[in-house]
Design a protein around this motif. Sequence first.
Motif, PDB file in Angstrom:
ATOM      1  N   MET A   1       0.909  -1.055   0.082  1.00 43.19           N
ATOM      2  CA  MET A   1      -0.084   0.047  -0.036  1.00 43.19           C
ATOM      3  C   MET A   1       1.054   1.298   0.021  1.00 43.19           C
ATOM      4  N   ARG A   2       0.521   1.996  -0.714  1.00 44.78           N
ATOM      5  CA  ARG A   2       1.548   3.356  -1.269  1.00 44.78           C
ATOM      6  C   ARG A   2       0.657   4.419   0.004  1.00 44.78           C
ATOM      7  N   GLY A   3       1.750   5.426   0.289  1.00 45.86           N
ATOM      8  CA  GLY A   3       1.446   6.549   1.178  1.00 45.86           C
ATOM      9  C   GLY A   3       0.482   7.577   0.324  1.00 45.86           C
ATOM     10  N   ARG A   4      -0.051   8.380   1.161  1.00 46.89           N
ATOM     11  CA  ARG A   4      -0.660   9.527   0.504  1.00 46.89           C
ATOM     12  C   ARG A   4       0.196  10.201  -0.605  1.00 46.89           C
ATOM     13  N   PRO A   5      -0.466  10.805  -1.748  1.00 37.97           N
ATOM     14  CA  PRO A   5       0.597  11.791  -2.341  1.00 37.97           C
ATOM     15  C   PRO A   5       0.614  12.961  -1.669  1.00 37.97           C
ATOM     16  N   ARG A   6       1.764  13.623  -1.968  1.00 37.15           N
ATOM     17  CA  ARG A   6       1.950  15.183  -1.444  1.00 37.15           C
ATOM     18  C   ARG A   6       0.966  15.998  -2.015  1.00 37.15           C
ATOM     19  N   ALA A   7       0.559  16.695  -0.750  1.00 39.99           N
ATOM     20  CA  ALA A   7      -0.854  17.579  -0.987  1.00 39.99           C
ATOM     21  C   ALA A   7      -0.222  18.974  -1.327  1.00 39.99           C
ATOM     22  N   PHE A   8       1.053  19.331  -1.771  1.00 45.18           N
ATOM     23  CA  PHE A   8       1.526  20.636  -2.273  1.00 45.18           C
ATOM     24  C   PHE A   8       2.327  20.553  -3.337  1.00 45.18           C
ATOM     25  N   ASP A   9       2.395  21.743  -4.001  1.00 44.55           N
ATOM     26  CA  ASP A   9       3.091  22.149  -5.099  1.00 44.55           C
ATOM     27  C   ASP A   9       4.790  22.098  -4.931  1.00 44.55           C
ATOM     28  N   ASP A  11       7.195  22.751  -6.523  1.00 44.49           N
ATOM     29  CA  ASP A  11       8.034  23.865  -7.053  1.00 44.49           C
ATOM     30  C   ASP A  11       7.722  25.153  -6.273  1.00 44.49           C
ATOM     31  N   MET A  12       6.377  25.296  -5.843  1.00 47.92           N
ATOM     32  CA  MET A  12       6.021  26.587  -5.281  1.00 47.92           C
ATOM     33  C   MET A  12       6.451  26.659  -3.853  1.00 47.92           C
ATOM     34  N   VAL A  13       6.570  25.542  -3.150  1.00 50.29           N
ATOM     35  CA  VAL A  13       7.096  25.505  -1.595  1.00 50.29           C
ATOM     36  C   VAL A  13       8.673  25.883  -1.834  1.00 50.29           C
ATOM     37  N   LEU A  14       9.389  25.233  -2.845  1.00 45.28           N
ATOM     38  CA  LEU A  14      10.797  25.456  -2.940  1.00 45.28           C
ATOM     39  C   LEU A  14      10.980  26.781  -3.303  1.00 45.28           C
ATOM     40  N   ASP A  15      10.164  27.526  -4.211  1.00 49.49           N
ATOM     41  CA  ASP A  15      10.340  28.804  -4.412  1.00 49.49           C
ATOM     42  C   ASP A  15      10.413  29.835  -3.184  1.00 49.49           C
ATOM     43  N   ARG A  16       9.343  29.347  -2.382  1.00 49.78           N
ATOM     44  CA  ARG A  16       9.258  30.165  -0.941  1.00 49.78           C
ATOM     45  C   ARG A  16      10.442  29.991   0.021  1.00 49.78           C
ATOM     46  N   ALA A  17      10.934  28.471  -0.383  1.00 52.23           N
ATOM     47  CA  ALA A  17      12.127  28.284   0.538  1.00 52.23           C
ATOM     48  C   ALA A  17      13.620  29.030   0.011  1.00 52.23           C
ATOM     49  N   ILE A  18      13.464  29.296  -1.212  1.00 54.42           N
ATOM     50  CA  ILE A  18      14.548  30.012  -1.897  1.00 54.42           C
ATOM     51  C   ILE A  18      14.425  31.298  -1.417  1.00 54.42           C
ATOM     52  N   ASP A  19      13.277  32.012  -1.293  1.00 56.84           N
ATOM     53  CA  ASP A  19      13.322  33.331  -0.644  1.00 56.84           C
ATOM     54  C   ASP A  19      13.936  33.406   0.733  1.00 56.84           C
ATOM     55  N   VAL A  20      13.594  32.570   1.547  1.00 57.80           N
ATOM     56  CA  VAL A  20      14.035  32.293   2.882  1.00 57.80           C
ATOM     57  C   VAL A  20      15.575  32.110   2.893  1.00 57.80           C
ATOM     58  N   PHE A  21      16.207  31.080   2.209  1.00 59.18           N
ATOM     59  CA  PHE A  21      17.515  30.949   2.105  1.00 59.18           C
ATOM     60  C   PHE A  21      18.386  32.144   1.701  1.00 59.18           C
ATOM     61  N   SER A  22      17.942  32.718   0.709  1.00 61.58           N
ATOM     62  CA  SER A  22      18.563  33.772  -0.027  1.00 61.58           C
ATOM     63  C   SER A  22      18.471  34.990   0.695  1.00 61.58           C
ATOM     64  N   ALA A  23      17.547  35.276   1.711  1.00 66.98           N
ATOM     65  CA  ALA A  23      17.504  36.407   2.511  1.00 66.98           C
ATOM     66  C   ALA A  23      18.255  36.190   3.644  1.00 66.98           C
ATOM     67  N   ASP A  33      10.874  29.375  10.375  1.00 63.23           N
ATOM     68  CA  ASP A  33      10.888  30.335   9.214  1.00 63.23           C
ATOM     69  C   ASP A  33      10.554  29.501   7.897  1.00 63.23           C
ATOM     70  N   LEU A  34      11.263  28.468   7.797  1.00 55.21           N
ATOM     71  CA  LEU A  34      10.872  27.854   6.336  1.00 55.21           C
ATOM     72  C   LEU A  34       9.501  27.206   6.229  1.00 55.21           C
ATOM     73  N   ALA A  35       9.104  26.628   7.546  1.00 52.96           N
ATOM     74  CA  ALA A  35       7.619  26.157   7.495  1.00 52.96           C
ATOM     75  C   ALA A  35       6.568  27.278   7.204  1.00 52.96           C
ATOM     76  N   GLU A  36       6.806  28.366   7.854  1.00 54.79           N
ATOM     77  CA  GLU A  36       5.701  29.577   7.815  1.00 54.79           C
ATOM     78  C   GLU A  36       5.895  29.832   6.335  1.00 54.79           C
ATOM     79  N   ALA A  37       6.980  29.940   5.597  1.00 57.39           N
ATOM     80  CA  ALA A  37       7.112  30.557   4.234  1.00 57.39           C
ATOM     81  C   ALA A  37       6.731  29.501   3.377  1.00 57.39           C
ATOM     82  N   MET A  38       6.844  28.206   3.517  1.00 58.18           N
ATOM     83  CA  MET A  38       6.427  27.211   2.554  1.00 58.18           C
ATOM     84  C   MET A  38       5.055  26.823   2.895  1.00 58.18           C
ATOM     85  N   GLN A  39       4.529  27.178   4.014  1.00 57.55           N
ATOM     86  CA  GLN A  39       2.994  26.946   4.577  1.00 57.55           C
ATOM     87  C   GLN A  39       2.932  25.535   4.406  1.00 57.55           C
ATOM     88  N   LEU A  40       3.703  24.676   5.134  1.00 56.52           N
ATOM     89  CA  LEU A  40       3.830  23.480   5.333  1.00 56.52           C
ATOM     90  C   LEU A  40       4.101  23.192   6.988  1.00 56.52           C
TER      91      LEU A  40
END
Length: 194
Positions: A1-9, A11-23, A33-40
């Motif tokens: 039995m496979r796990g649930r598929p990820r419920a997030f995009d 690329d979108m969450v990584l783009d948000r992480a990029i903003d945090v790490f870059s700044a 900080d990452l959880a808040e920005a990535m909305q996870l």
Amino acid sequence: MRGRPRAFDADMVLDRAIDVFSAQGYHGASIGDLAEAMQLTPGSIYKAFADKRGILLAAFARYRVVRSTKLRTAIEPFPLGRDKIRAALTFYAEAAHGALGQRGCLVVATATELAAADPVVAERVTAAHAANEAVMKDCILLGQADGSISAGIDASDTARALLCLLQGMRVVGKTGRSRTQMIAVADVAMKLLD
């Protein structure tokens, strides 16, 4: 039995992480900080990326794809090598002022903060630099072939100098430079091609 598929995009969450790490840099960015920005939730982050380093490596890969695509799009319309170099310099100048400039560059942040201590990160930073240097060299060789760039310059050395200048623009951009100042840097850099 496979796990649930990820419920997030991813690329979108990584783009948000990029903003945090870059700044904030790697060490300055907390999982909170990452959880808040990535909305996870932190649990979702750990499940998807294992740890903060995993997020960084995934974000770095995403950043390289996005930035290299944008750079190639910026230089593509120009047939002459010299004009392609001008477009690349302008592309970097535009990213090195205002809010975007102050946010910074993930490659620069990762290189200065982690590359000396983490061989995997160092390898990825080296690959990113090599790819950008190769783009510059290809443009110089094209310019030498089409006559828009002096045949007397060394393409490899000049491409490396341009890489240093481009990355330096991103470092200086963190200090709040103006667009006029950064475009002036691009203007001066063009003299390397004469």
